[in-house]
Enzyme design. Sequence first.
Site, PDB file in Angstrom:
ATOM      1  N   GLY A  46       1.020  -1.270   0.084  1.00 31.21           N
ATOM      2  CA  GLY A  46       0.315   0.179  -0.008  1.00 31.21           C
ATOM      3  C   GLY A  46       0.889   1.178   0.069  1.00 31.21           C
ATOM      4  O   GLY A  46       0.923   1.980  -0.657  1.00 31.21           O
ATOM      5  N   CYS A  47       2.111   1.238   0.394  1.00 27.82           N
ATOM      6  CA  CYS A  47       2.300   2.934   0.444  1.00 27.82           C
ATOM      7  C   CYS A  47       3.259   2.321  -0.299  1.00 27.82           C
ATOM      8  O   CYS A  47       3.781   3.794  -0.705  1.00 27.82           O
ATOM      9  CB  CYS A  47       3.802   2.412   2.137  1.00 27.82           C
ATOM     10  SG  CYS A  47       3.172   2.270   3.552  1.00 27.82           S
ATOM     11  N   THR A  48       3.881   1.345  -0.926  1.00 22.75           N
ATOM     12  CA  THR A  48       4.244   1.569  -2.370  1.00 22.75           C
ATOM     13  C   THR A  48       3.356   2.319  -3.718  1.00 22.75           C
ATOM     14  O   THR A  48       3.690   3.334  -4.400  1.00 22.75           O
ATOM     15  CB  THR A  48       4.839   0.413  -2.842  1.00 22.75           C
ATOM     16  OG1 THR A  48       5.979   0.061  -1.677  1.00 22.75           O
ATOM     17  CG2 THR A  48       5.816   0.645  -3.970  1.00 22.75           C
TER      18      THR A  48
END
Length: 155
Positions: A46-48
């Site tokens: 998700g952060c990527t």
Amino acid sequence: MSERLSVGDTAPDFTLPDADGNEVALADLRGKNVIVYFYPAAMTPGCTKQACDFRDSLDSLQAAGYAVLGISPDKPAKLAKFRERDGVTFPLLSDPDKAVLEAYGAFGEKTMYGKKVTGVIRSTFVVDPDGKVAVAQYNVKATGHVAKLRRDLGL
């Protein structure tokens, strides 16, 4: 649980190390609109996705007068790997003691997979040229968030 910020609040100032260990201060960006976003962990799916969305929108955000800063509890070395792996072209800042996360209300209780946990609350703020909070969004989705933010900003 830290208190949440609202539109019109003074944005808490901070100075944090970037992926190379260089200090980045919010005060040094006074006079610009700054998007400050908080994410749980570098190199997670998700952060990527979120970082790559900001990366892919960076030219148009900068053209509209916005700088972007991403903040997580990760150490600079991990942020450097994340930046290199995914070609992140804006500063990723390290807040391992979570003081800035807490100052922005971006660390506390949240629901994850149906359970209450304490951790980073994925949040985005726009700090105006005078250092005031112009946008405060908590519990944002990693996917599609940048597009929504751009719509909210009229970009």
